[in-house]
Structure formats: C-alpha cells, structure tokens
Write a protein that holds these residues in place. Structure first.
Motif, PDB file in Angstrom:
ATOM      1  N   ILE A 145       0.855  -1.172   0.000  1.00 28.00           N
ATOM      2  CA  ILE A 145       0.000   0.000   0.000  1.00 28.00           C
ATOM      3  C   ILE A 145       0.896   1.228   0.000  1.00 28.00           C
ATOM      4  N   LEU A 146       0.773   2.034  -1.027  1.00 25.22           N
ATOM      5  CA  LEU A 146       1.524   3.279  -1.083  1.00 25.22           C
ATOM      6  C   LEU A 146       0.639   4.356  -0.489  1.00 25.22           C
ATOM      7  N   ALA A 147       1.049   4.881   0.651  1.00 21.55           N
ATOM      8  CA  ALA A 147       0.241   5.895   1.322  1.00 21.55           C
ATOM      9  C   ALA A 147       0.577   7.259   0.744  1.00 21.55           C
ATOM     10  N   LYS A 148      -0.432   7.962   0.291  1.00 15.91           N
ATOM     11  CA  LYS A 148      -0.229   9.251  -0.363  1.00 15.91           C
ATOM     12  C   LYS A 148      -0.135  10.401   0.627  1.00 15.91           C
ATOM     13  N   PRO A 203      17.340   3.906   3.917  1.00 13.60           N
ATOM     14  CA  PRO A 203      18.257   4.570   2.988  1.00 13.60           C
ATOM     15  C   PRO A 203      18.432   3.735   1.722  1.00 13.60           C
ATOM     16  N   CYS A 204      17.480   3.871   0.827  1.00 15.32           N
ATOM     17  CA  CYS A 204      17.437   3.052  -0.374  1.00 15.32           C
ATOM     18  C   CYS A 204      16.758   3.866  -1.475  1.00 15.32           C
ATOM     19  N   ASN A 205      17.169   3.663  -2.691  1.00 13.04           N
ATOM     20  CA  ASN A 205      16.514   4.293  -3.830  1.00 13.04           C
ATOM     21  C   ASN A 205      15.060   3.810  -3.905  1.00 13.04           C
ATOM     22  N   GLU A 206      14.144   4.730  -4.173  1.00 13.69           N
ATOM     23  CA  GLU A 206      12.715   4.375  -4.226  1.00 13.69           C
ATOM     24  C   GLU A 206      12.419   3.283  -5.247  1.00 13.69           C
ATOM     25  N   ASP A 207      13.038   3.375  -6.423  1.00 16.44           N
ATOM     26  CA  ASP A 207      12.798   2.369  -7.467  1.00 16.44           C
ATOM     27  C   ASP A 207      13.280   0.990  -7.032  1.00 16.44           C
ATOM     28  N   VAL A 208      14.427   0.946  -6.368  1.00 14.67           N
ATOM     29  CA  VAL A 208      14.966  -0.321  -5.870  1.00 14.67           C
ATOM     30  C   VAL A 208      14.028  -0.897  -4.808  1.00 14.67           C
ATOM     31  N   PHE A 209      13.533  -0.030  -3.915  1.00 12.39           N
ATOM     32  CA  PHE A 209      12.615  -0.490  -2.862  1.00 12.39           C
ATOM     33  C   PHE A 209      11.314  -1.013  -3.473  1.00 12.39           C
ATOM     34  N   GLN A 210      10.782  -0.314  -4.464  1.00 15.11           N
ATOM     35  CA  GLN A 210       9.556  -0.775  -5.120  1.00 15.11           C
ATOM     36  C   GLN A 210       9.778  -2.114  -5.817  1.00 15.11           C
ATOM     37  N   SER A 211      10.943  -2.305  -6.412  1.00 12.32           N
ATOM     38  CA  SER A 211      11.267  -3.572  -7.054  1.00 12.32           C
ATOM     39  C   SER A 211      11.331  -4.689  -6.001  1.00 12.32           C
ATOM     40  N   PHE A 212      11.957  -4.395  -4.872  1.00  8.01           N
ATOM     41  CA  PHE A 212      12.041  -5.355  -3.779  1.00  8.01           C
ATOM     42  C   PHE A 212      10.649  -5.755  -3.299  1.00  8.01           C
ATOM     43  N   THR A 213       9.784  -4.773  -3.069  1.00  4.33           N
ATOM     44  CA  THR A 213       8.443  -5.078  -2.565  1.00  4.33           C
ATOM     45  C   THR A 213       7.617  -5.840  -3.603  1.00  4.33           C
ATOM     46  N   ARG A 219      11.889  10.768   0.968  1.00  7.74           N
ATOM     47  CA  ARG A 219      11.144  10.160   2.084  1.00  7.74           C
ATOM     48  C   ARG A 219       9.716   9.785   1.677  1.00  7.74           C
ATOM     49  N   LYS A 220       9.611   9.073   0.580  1.00  9.70           N
ATOM     50  CA  LYS A 220       8.306   8.592   0.111  1.00  9.70           C
ATOM     51  C   LYS A 220       7.795   7.553   1.102  1.00  9.70           C
ATOM     52  N   ARG A 221       6.553   7.700   1.513  1.00 15.19           N
ATOM     53  CA  ARG A 221       5.980   6.838   2.543  1.00 15.19           C
ATOM     54  C   ARG A 221       5.354   5.600   1.925  1.00 15.19           C
ATOM     55  N   PHE A 222       5.729   4.443   2.484  1.00 18.04           N
ATOM     56  CA  PHE A 222       5.167   3.159   2.098  1.00 18.04           C
ATOM     57  C   PHE A 222       4.595   2.497   3.345  1.00 18.04           C
ATOM     58  N   GLY A 234      -1.366  -5.128  11.015  1.00 22.77           N
ATOM     59  CA  GLY A 234      -0.447  -6.051  10.358  1.00 22.77           C
ATOM     60  C   GLY A 234       0.493  -5.383   9.377  1.00 22.77           C
ATOM     61  N   HIS A 235       0.540  -4.052   9.385  1.00 21.53           N
ATOM     62  CA  HIS A 235       1.407  -3.278   8.496  1.00 21.53           C
ATOM     63  C   HIS A 235       2.153  -2.220   9.299  1.00 21.53           C
ATOM     64  N   PHE A 236       3.168  -1.623   8.696  1.00 17.10           N
ATOM     65  CA  PHE A 236       3.848  -0.499   9.319  1.00 17.10           C
ATOM     66  C   PHE A 236       4.360   0.431   8.229  1.00 17.10           C
ATOM     67  N   ALA A 237       4.594   1.673   8.610  1.00 15.33           N
ATOM     68  CA  ALA A 237       5.023   2.685   7.646  1.00 15.33           C
ATOM     69  C   ALA A 237       6.537   2.817   7.665  1.00 15.33           C
ATOM     70  N   VAL A 238       7.106   2.992   6.486  1.00 11.40           N
ATOM     71  CA  VAL A 238       8.520   3.330   6.329  1.00 11.40           C
ATOM     72  C   VAL A 238       8.620   4.477   5.341  1.00 11.40           C
ATOM     73  N   TYR A 239       9.707   5.209   5.437  1.00 17.26           N
ATOM     74  CA  TYR A 239       9.982   6.312   4.518  1.00 17.26           C
ATOM     75  C   TYR A 239      11.233   5.950   3.741  1.00 17.26           C
ATOM     76  N   VAL A 240      11.168   6.101   2.428  1.00 17.79           N
ATOM     77  CA  VAL A 240      12.226   5.579   1.559  1.00 17.79           C
ATOM     78  C   VAL A 240      12.807   6.685   0.693  1.00 17.79           C
ATOM     79  N   GLY A 241      14.128   6.658   0.573  1.00 16.76           N
ATOM     80  CA  GLY A 241      14.823   7.558  -0.336  1.00 16.76           C
ATOM     81  C   GLY A 241      14.971   8.970   0.192  1.00 16.76           C
ATOM     82  N   GLU A 242      15.627   9.785  -0.622  1.00 21.57           N
ATOM     83  CA  GLU A 242      15.887  11.175  -0.244  1.00 21.57           C
ATOM     84  C   GLU A 242      14.604  11.980  -0.114  1.00 21.57           C
TER      85      GLU A 242
END
Length: 82
Positions: A7-10, A66-76, A29-32, A19-27
C-alpha cells in the motif's frame, strides 16, 4: 499462499492497517505502508541494519530506509510475488 499487498500511502497522516507499518524511503522520504511479514525477510533485515548504521535509534522522523525508491519498489514487488 497469502497474497501480500503493498500500500503506497499518499498522505503523511494516512492510517496504517493492522499487520502493516510505515517506512519512509529515499531522499524524498516517500511513505510506504508494508506488511509486518517483511520483517522476516533477510534482504529487508539488511535494509534495517543499513538504516540503523546511517540514522541510529534516535531518529525521530519515522523509520527511514536509505534506499533508492525504485529499488525499494522492485524489492516489494518481488516480495508480493513470493
């Protein structure tokens, strides 16, 4: 096998489902909002160690990965297919 949904939280104030938690990714800080089941994944655990090394435990702006957003999205996406 249970289907895992990312779930990408806008909005910063958006709720986090049980059963979920929020993280912020990349410079930017996009919230997932991701399933807690990711905590068992060795790759995600490595990202958490990297976050600890970079930010420590006294980071008050939410859990930042501390990860590139595209890399994190690929991982998920790979996790969702597993």
């Amino acid at each position: 096998m249970m289907s895992i949904r990312l779930i990408l939280a806008k909005k910063q104030g958006a709720g986090v489902p049980k059963g979920h938690f929020a993280v912020y990714v990349g410079e930017s800080r996009k919230r997932f909002v991701i399933p807690t089941s990711y905590l068992k994944n060795p790759t995600f655990q490595a990202l958490l160690r990297k976050a600890e090394e970079e930010f420590g435990f006294e980071h008050h702006s939410g859990l930042t990965i501390p990860c590139n957003e595209d890399v994190f999205q690929s991982f998920t996406a790979q996790m969702a297919c597993a």
